[in-house]
Motif scaffolding. Sequence first.
Motif, PDB file in Angstrom:
ATOM      1  N   ILE A   1     -24.225   4.850   5.057  1.00 13.68           N
ATOM      2  CA  ILE A   1     -22.815   4.561   4.786  1.00 13.68           C
ATOM      3  C   ILE A   1     -22.131   4.673   6.143  1.00 13.68           C
ATOM      4  O   ILE A   1     -22.177   5.717   6.792  1.00 13.68           O
ATOM      5  N   VAL A   2     -21.535   3.588   6.601  1.00 12.23           N
ATOM      6  CA  VAL A   2     -21.014   3.522   7.961  1.00 12.23           C
ATOM      7  C   VAL A   2     -19.541   3.907   8.022  1.00 12.23           C
ATOM      8  O   VAL A   2     -19.130   4.699   8.868  1.00 12.23           O
ATOM      9  N   LYS A   3     -18.726   3.343   7.116  1.00 11.08           N
ATOM     10  CA  LYS A   3     -17.280   3.542   7.206  1.00 11.08           C
ATOM     11  C   LYS A   3     -16.670   3.542   5.820  1.00 11.08           C
ATOM     12  O   LYS A   3     -17.068   2.772   4.954  1.00 11.08           O
ATOM     13  N   VAL A   4     -15.704   4.417   5.634  1.00  6.99           N
ATOM     14  CA  VAL A   4     -14.904   4.467   4.411  1.00  6.99           C
ATOM     15  C   VAL A   4     -13.447   4.360   4.828  1.00  6.99           C
ATOM     16  O   VAL A   4     -13.010   5.038   5.762  1.00  6.99           O
ATOM     17  N   THR A   5     -12.710   3.503   4.149  1.00  3.33           N
ATOM     18  CA  THR A   5     -11.271   3.422   4.342  1.00  3.33           C
ATOM     19  C   THR A   5     -10.626   3.735   3.003  1.00  3.33           C
ATOM     20  O   THR A   5     -10.947   3.100   1.998  1.00  3.33           O
ATOM     21  N   GLY A   6      -9.762   4.728   3.000  1.00  2.00           N
ATOM     22  CA  GLY A   6      -9.091   5.130   1.770  1.00  2.00           C
ATOM     23  C   GLY A   6      -7.594   4.973   1.888  1.00  2.00           C
ATOM     24  O   GLY A   6      -6.995   5.279   2.937  1.00  2.00           O
ATOM     25  N   PHE A   7      -7.005   4.485   0.823  1.00  2.00           N
ATOM     26  CA  PHE A   7      -5.557   4.314   0.746  1.00  2.00           C
ATOM     27  C   PHE A   7      -5.043   5.186  -0.388  1.00  2.00           C
ATOM     28  O   PHE A   7      -5.597   5.168  -1.492  1.00  2.00           O
ATOM     29  N   VAL A   8      -3.999   5.947  -0.115  1.00  2.00           N
ATOM     30  CA  VAL A   8      -3.425   6.851  -1.103  1.00  2.00           C
ATOM     31  C   VAL A   8      -1.964   6.474  -1.310  1.00  2.00           C
ATOM     32  O   VAL A   8      -1.166   6.532  -0.370  1.00  2.00           O
ATOM     33  N   ALA A   9      -1.629   6.055  -2.538  1.00  2.24           N
ATOM     34  CA  ALA A   9      -0.219   5.820  -2.867  1.00  2.24           C
ATOM     35  C   ALA A   9       0.437   7.195  -2.853  1.00  2.24           C
ATOM     36  O   ALA A   9       0.102   8.063  -3.648  1.00  2.24           O
ATOM     37  N   SER A  10       1.343   7.391  -1.931  1.00  2.00           N
ATOM     38  CA  SER A  10       1.844   8.732  -1.637  1.00  2.00           C
ATOM     39  C   SER A  10       3.324   8.888  -1.957  1.00  2.00           C
ATOM     40  O   SER A  10       4.149   8.054  -1.572  1.00  2.00           O
TER      41      SER A  10
ATOM     42  N   VAL B   1      -5.260   6.601   4.652  1.00  2.00           N
ATOM     43  CA  VAL B   1      -3.939   6.065   4.949  1.00  2.00           C
ATOM     44  C   VAL B   1      -3.009   6.247   3.758  1.00  2.00           C
ATOM     45  O   VAL B   1      -3.375   5.920   2.624  1.00  2.00           O
ATOM     46  N   GLY B   2      -1.813   6.730   4.010  1.00  2.00           N
ATOM     47  CA  GLY B   2      -0.790   6.808   2.975  1.00  2.00           C
ATOM     48  C   GLY B   2      -0.051   5.489   2.874  1.00  2.00           C
ATOM     49  O   GLY B   2       0.318   4.908   3.888  1.00  2.00           O
ATOM     50  N   VAL B   3       0.126   4.991   1.643  1.00  2.00           N
ATOM     51  CA  VAL B   3       0.831   3.728   1.413  1.00  2.00           C
ATOM     52  C   VAL B   3       1.865   3.929   0.316  1.00  2.00           C
ATOM     53  O   VAL B   3       1.810   4.898  -0.454  1.00  2.00           O
ATOM     54  N   SER B   4       2.798   2.990   0.222  1.00  2.00           N
ATOM     55  CA  SER B   4       3.859   3.127  -0.775  1.00  2.00           C
ATOM     56  C   SER B   4       3.423   2.680  -2.163  1.00  2.00           C
ATOM     57  O   SER B   4       3.865   3.248  -3.158  1.00  2.00           O
ATOM     58  N   GLU B   5       2.581   1.665  -2.259  1.00  2.00           N
ATOM     59  CA  GLU B   5       2.142   1.148  -3.556  1.00  2.00           C
ATOM     60  C   GLU B   5       0.732   0.600  -3.442  1.00  2.00           C
ATOM     61  O   GLU B   5       0.334   0.118  -2.388  1.00  2.00           O
ATOM     62  N   LEU B   6       0.000   0.645  -4.577  1.00  2.00           N
ATOM     63  CA  LEU B   6      -1.318   0.032  -4.667  1.00  2.00           C
ATOM     64  C   LEU B   6      -1.376  -0.836  -5.916  1.00  2.00           C
ATOM     65  O   LEU B   6      -0.549  -0.688  -6.820  1.00  2.00           O
ATOM     66  N   PRO B   7      -2.350  -1.752  -6.003  1.00  2.00           N
ATOM     67  CA  PRO B   7      -2.435  -2.643  -7.160  1.00  2.00           C
ATOM     68  C   PRO B   7      -2.443  -1.891  -8.496  1.00  2.00           C
ATOM     69  O   PRO B   7      -3.091  -0.850  -8.632  1.00  2.00           O
ATOM     70  N   LEU B   8      -1.725  -2.433  -9.464  1.00  2.00           N
ATOM     71  CA  LEU B   8      -1.639  -1.902 -10.827  1.00  2.00           C
ATOM     72  C   LEU B   8      -1.083  -0.482 -10.903  1.00  2.00           C
ATOM     73  O   LEU B   8      -1.221   0.178 -11.924  1.00  2.00           O
ATOM     74  N   GLY B   9      -0.503  -0.009  -9.815  1.00  2.00           N
ATOM     75  CA  GLY B   9       0.009   1.358  -9.798  1.00  2.00           C
ATOM     76  C   GLY B   9      -1.064   2.406  -9.553  1.00  2.00           C
ATOM     77  O   GLY B   9      -0.851   3.602  -9.781  1.00  2.00           O
ATOM     78  N   ALA B  10      -2.247   1.966  -9.075  1.00  2.00           N
ATOM     79  CA  ALA B  10      -3.349   2.897  -8.809  1.00  2.00           C
ATOM     80  C   ALA B  10      -2.914   3.940  -7.777  1.00  2.00           C
ATOM     81  O   ALA B  10      -2.212   3.611  -6.826  1.00  2.00           O
ATOM     82  N   PRO B  11      -3.349   5.185  -7.941  1.00  2.00           N
ATOM     83  CA  PRO B  11      -3.012   6.206  -6.958  1.00  2.00           C
ATOM     84  C   PRO B  11      -3.880   6.160  -5.698  1.00  2.00           C
ATOM     85  O   PRO B  11      -3.473   6.647  -4.651  1.00  2.00           O
ATOM     86  N   VAL B  12      -5.084   5.569  -5.805  1.00  2.00           N
ATOM     87  CA  VAL B  12      -6.048   5.580  -4.700  1.00  2.00           C
ATOM     88  C   VAL B  12      -6.820   4.264  -4.697  1.00  2.00           C
ATOM     89  O   VAL B  12      -7.071   3.686  -5.763  1.00  2.00           O
TER      90      VAL B  12
END
Length: 160
Positions: free
Chosen positions: A98-107, A140-151
């Motif tokens: 597993i080389v890289k993980v990118t995570g987005f968190v609706a914060s 990364v913290g973001v304002s919104e994600l698809p379908l209101g997903a938290p992550v």
Amino acid sequence: MTVPTPVSGDDAYAKLAELGLTLPSVVPPLASYVPAVQSGNYVYTSGQIPMVDGKLPYTGKVGGDVTAEQGVEMARICALNALAAIDALVGLGRVIKIVKVTGFVASAEGFTGQPGVINGASQLLGDVFGERGRHARSAVGVSELPLGAPVEVEVMAEIA
């Protein structure tokens, strides 16, 4: 210092079973893309949201409607969904790293615990692949994600 013996790709299935986990069905794309694509010796997953049986267990922002602990669990589900996408494309037995993980968190405003939330995905990948699951990462913290997903989580894996 001793270096751990790497787990073979086929052992990923045994490790999932040992952890009491099964790969879910691949989450169908929400738009015009594919769940995973191979380029050379790498597989890149599209962003995976924490769908379980076609539904999001939680919606909203981490640090608001969703607790950090719930966010960690949602990140684990995202990683499991990413493994399902990789498995459907090439099989987990071909994963060598597993080389890289990118995570987005609706914060929620003021929430700064994104790295801790994405640890849920990183820990799952480490549990399944051992040393081969250690990876580079962005949270990364973001304002919104698809379908209101938290992550949402993307995974890049090297394959044999």
